[in-house]
Design an enzyme around this catalytic site. Structure first.
Site, PDB file in Angstrom:
ATOM      1  N   PRO A  23       0.833  -1.208   0.000  1.00 46.34           N
ATOM      2  CA  PRO A  23       0.000   0.000   0.000  1.00 46.34           C
ATOM      3  C   PRO A  23       0.866   1.254   0.000  1.00 46.34           C
ATOM      4  O   PRO A  23       1.838   1.341   0.758  1.00 46.34           O
ATOM      5  CB  PRO A  23      -0.789  -0.120   1.303  1.00 46.34           C
ATOM      6  CG  PRO A  23      -0.703  -1.556   1.688  1.00 46.34           C
ATOM      7  CD  PRO A  23       0.623  -2.032   1.198  1.00 46.34           C
ATOM      8  N   CYS A  25       0.253   5.465  -0.027  1.00 47.00           N
ATOM      9  CA  CYS A  25      -0.675   6.600  -0.034  1.00 47.00           C
ATOM     10  C   CYS A  25      -0.397   7.516  -1.218  1.00 47.00           C
ATOM     11  O   CYS A  25       0.756   7.814  -1.525  1.00 47.00           O
ATOM     12  CB  CYS A  25      -0.554   7.373   1.268  1.00 47.00           C
ATOM     13  SG  CYS A  25      -1.199   6.489   2.694  1.00 47.00           S
ATOM     14  N   ALA A  57      -3.554   3.035   2.148  1.00 44.38           N
ATOM     15  CA  ALA A  57      -4.332   3.119   3.385  1.00 44.38           C
ATOM     16  C   ALA A  57      -5.662   3.792   3.091  1.00 44.38           C
ATOM     17  O   ALA A  57      -5.711   4.923   2.592  1.00 44.38           O
ATOM     18  CB  ALA A  57      -3.557   3.908   4.431  1.00 44.38           C
ATOM     19  N   GLN A 100      -6.187  -2.041   2.138  1.00 39.26           N
ATOM     20  CA  GLN A 100      -5.659  -1.772   3.473  1.00 39.26           C
ATOM     21  C   GLN A 100      -6.588  -0.781   4.170  1.00 39.26           C
ATOM     22  O   GLN A 100      -6.726   0.363   3.734  1.00 39.26           O
ATOM     23  CB  GLN A 100      -4.250  -1.193   3.409  1.00 39.26           C
ATOM     24  CG  GLN A 100      -3.625  -1.025   4.798  1.00 39.26           C
ATOM     25  CD  GLN A 100      -2.309  -0.286   4.764  1.00 39.26           C
ATOM     26  OE1 GLN A 100      -2.252   0.903   4.476  1.00 39.26           O
ATOM     27  NE2 GLN A 100      -1.224  -1.000   5.076  1.00 39.26           N
ATOM     28  N   TYR A 182      -0.086   4.669  13.231  1.00 38.60           N
ATOM     29  CA  TYR A 182      -1.506   4.990  13.113  1.00 38.60           C
ATOM     30  C   TYR A 182      -2.292   4.329  14.257  1.00 38.60           C
ATOM     31  O   TYR A 182      -1.723   3.694  15.135  1.00 38.60           O
ATOM     32  CB  TYR A 182      -2.005   4.624  11.722  1.00 38.60           C
ATOM     33  CG  TYR A 182      -1.251   5.406  10.656  1.00 38.60           C
ATOM     34  CD1 TYR A 182      -1.213   6.802  10.690  1.00 38.60           C
ATOM     35  CD2 TYR A 182      -0.536   4.767   9.647  1.00 38.60           C
ATOM     36  CE1 TYR A 182      -0.506   7.533   9.751  1.00 38.60           C
ATOM     37  CE2 TYR A 182       0.188   5.490   8.699  1.00 38.60           C
ATOM     38  CZ  TYR A 182       0.207   6.868   8.760  1.00 38.60           C
ATOM     39  OH  TYR A 182       0.921   7.594   7.841  1.00 38.60           O
ATOM     40  N   ARG A 230      -1.054  -5.415   8.857  1.00 40.09           N
ATOM     41  CA  ARG A 230       0.248  -4.758   8.679  1.00 40.09           C
ATOM     42  C   ARG A 230       0.722  -4.322  10.061  1.00 40.09           C
ATOM     43  O   ARG A 230      -0.004  -3.660  10.799  1.00 40.09           O
ATOM     44  CB  ARG A 230       0.096  -3.546   7.760  1.00 40.09           C
ATOM     45  CG  ARG A 230       1.411  -2.773   7.466  1.00 40.09           C
ATOM     46  CD  ARG A 230       2.244  -3.506   6.453  1.00 40.09           C
ATOM     47  NE  ARG A 230       3.437  -2.763   6.059  1.00 40.09           N
ATOM     48  CZ  ARG A 230       3.515  -1.966   4.973  1.00 40.09           C
ATOM     49  NH1 ARG A 230       2.445  -1.753   4.225  1.00 40.09           N
ATOM     50  NH2 ARG A 230       4.649  -1.375   4.656  1.00 40.09           N
ATOM     51  N   LEU A 301      13.086  -1.651   1.502  1.00 35.37           N
ATOM     52  CA  LEU A 301      14.324  -1.635   0.724  1.00 35.37           C
ATOM     53  C   LEU A 301      14.666  -2.998   0.138  1.00 35.37           C
ATOM     54  O   LEU A 301      15.808  -3.449   0.187  1.00 35.37           O
ATOM     55  CB  LEU A 301      15.476  -1.075   1.547  1.00 35.37           C
ATOM     56  CG  LEU A 301      15.571   0.455   1.586  1.00 35.37           C
ATOM     57  CD1 LEU A 301      16.768   0.910   2.395  1.00 35.37           C
ATOM     58  CD2 LEU A 301      15.642   1.050   0.182  1.00 35.37           C
ATOM     59  N   ARG A 324       8.330   1.821  -3.051  1.00 31.74           N
ATOM     60  CA  ARG A 324       9.034   2.810  -3.876  1.00 31.74           C
ATOM     61  C   ARG A 324       9.716   2.175  -5.081  1.00 31.74           C
ATOM     62  O   ARG A 324       9.774   2.769  -6.156  1.00 31.74           O
ATOM     63  CB  ARG A 324      10.053   3.564  -3.020  1.00 31.74           C
ATOM     64  CG  ARG A 324       9.418   4.468  -1.969  1.00 31.74           C
ATOM     65  CD  ARG A 324      10.489   5.009  -1.010  1.00 31.74           C
ATOM     66  NE  ARG A 324       9.933   5.941  -0.045  1.00 31.74           N
ATOM     67  CZ  ARG A 324       9.374   5.601   1.107  1.00 31.74           C
ATOM     68  NH1 ARG A 324       9.268   4.310   1.427  1.00 31.74           N
ATOM     69  NH2 ARG A 324       8.905   6.509   1.928  1.00 31.74           N
TER      70      ARG A 324
END
Length: 370
Positions: A23, A25, A57, A100, A182, A230, A301, A324
């Site tokens: 996920p 954002c 999310a 999610q 969160y 998660r 990563l 990413r």
């Protein structure tokens, strides 16, 4: 034979390979509604060849949004907007989907990252946040209201209602967001949870609300849907949530029938000290997989094909998630399959792109042209 490109099952959810799209954002929704951006963004990732696509999310209530531009699933309008994206993906890709579901708690009412990502105070158009305890995420930020019994019930109900909307959309799975500082993570961590009732203090008490939310969501959707979590495995802050507690939490989730756990870290405090490096969270996933027996997704990563292959081949996790890395290279699964001598799904419109040296990269394809 590449282990990264073998099938797997997260409970009832079957995937063609071990690559998940995590996920991410996008801060591009309109009052919680998916927009053209989501059609483009999720649409092209659905054509990536990954085994699983997770949405960003998705807030279960307006006040649970990280920013005012977050995706949501609290209304009929939200559901209808996301349905258009889901239907388009279904027409052109076999990839299974997971939503999610989350609530940002005290980290809500923020600006988008490209606007600084800072807290939006009430005087500047923000909204009152809520949390386990009336402790701000950072000095100078909005102090949240400590949730009372009615507030807890309302949030649990919002998760259930959103989960039922996910099911109505025909989506294969749900991931509950209990990571990155969160709301559900805020209950877990002693840094943010300083309650003196049944939801604070001991580890059992701090786990209570996240486990209640999981149990309620699991009961609200059919067994044919996968439901997982998660998790931030550690806060990276002394005296905070850490791996031993994460193992206990994962074991409790296993007892409640969780289908998978997606292992990340951090996000609860600006005091965190994260030793970032290639695969820096994989060891947490490996420990949780070993000690809980839950199907486990590692993330963080993981950027190289051989790196991902080794994680799966060595049994450190059952799937790897890309974030990413797949934004930078949306065809990462294709390139990984080529490097590892495997096959990957591609839409027929793109079959002609198969390089000459990889005759079976896209499987048994037939092309003709006059």
């Amino acid at each position: 034979m590449s282990q990264l490109f073998t099938p797997f099952a997260l409970g009832p959810l079957h995937v063609a390979n071990r690559i998940a799209i995590a996920p991410m954002c996008q801060y591009s929704a309109d009052n919680g509604n998916a927009t053209d951006w989501h059609m483009i963004h999720l649409g092209h990732l659905a054509l990536s060849g990954a085994g699983l696509l997770m949405t960003e999310a998705t807030a279960v209530s307006p006040e649970g949004r990280i920013s005012a531009d977050d995706l949501g699933l609290w209304s009929d309008a939200n559901q209808a907007a996301l349905a258009k994206v889901v239907q388009a993906i279904r027409r052109h890709s076999p990839i299974p989907l997971v939503v999610q579901l989350g609530h940002a708690g005290r980290k809500a009412s923020s600006r988008a990252p490209w606007q600084g990502g800072t807290c939006v105070h009430l005087a500047d158009g923000g909204w009152q946040t809520v949390a386990p305890s009336a402790i701000a995420h950072a000095p100078g930020e909005t102090v949240p209201l400590a949730l009372d019994e009615m507030g807890l019930l309302q949030i649990k109900g919002a998760f259930v209602a959103a989960a039922q909307r996910v099911h109505a959309l025909g989506i294969e799975g749900i991931e509950l967001h209990a990571a990155h500082g969160y709301l559900l993570h805020q209950f877990l961590s002693p840094l943010s949870n300083q309650r003196s009732d049944a939801y604070g203090g001991s580890l059992d008490n701090r786990m209570r609300f996240p486990l209640e939310v999981y149990e309620a969501v699991r009961a609200a959707v059919p067994a044919s849907m996968a439901v997982g979590v998660r998790l931030s495995a550690t806060d990276w802050v002394e005296g905070g949530w850490e791996i031993e507690q994460s193992v206990r939490f994962a074991q409790e989730l296993k007892q409640l029938g969780a289908d998978f756990i997606h292992v990340s870290s951090g996000g609860i405090s600006p005091q965190q000290q994260i030793p970032v490096g290639p695969g820096y969270q994989v060891a947490f996933a490996e420990r949780i997989k070993r000690d809980s027996g839950l199907p486990t997704i590692s993330v963080g990563l993981i950027t190289e094909a051989q790196q991902a292959e080794d994680i799966i081949a060595n049994g450190q996790s059952d799937m790897v998630a890309l974030a990413r890395a797949i934004l930078f290279d949306p065809r990462w699964p294709w390139h990984a399959a080529a490097q590892l001598g495997a096959q990957v799904s591609a839409p027929p419109q793109y079959w002609r792109s198969q390089p000459r040296e990889f005759k079976n990269l896209f499987g048994d394809t037939t092309l003709g042209q006059r």
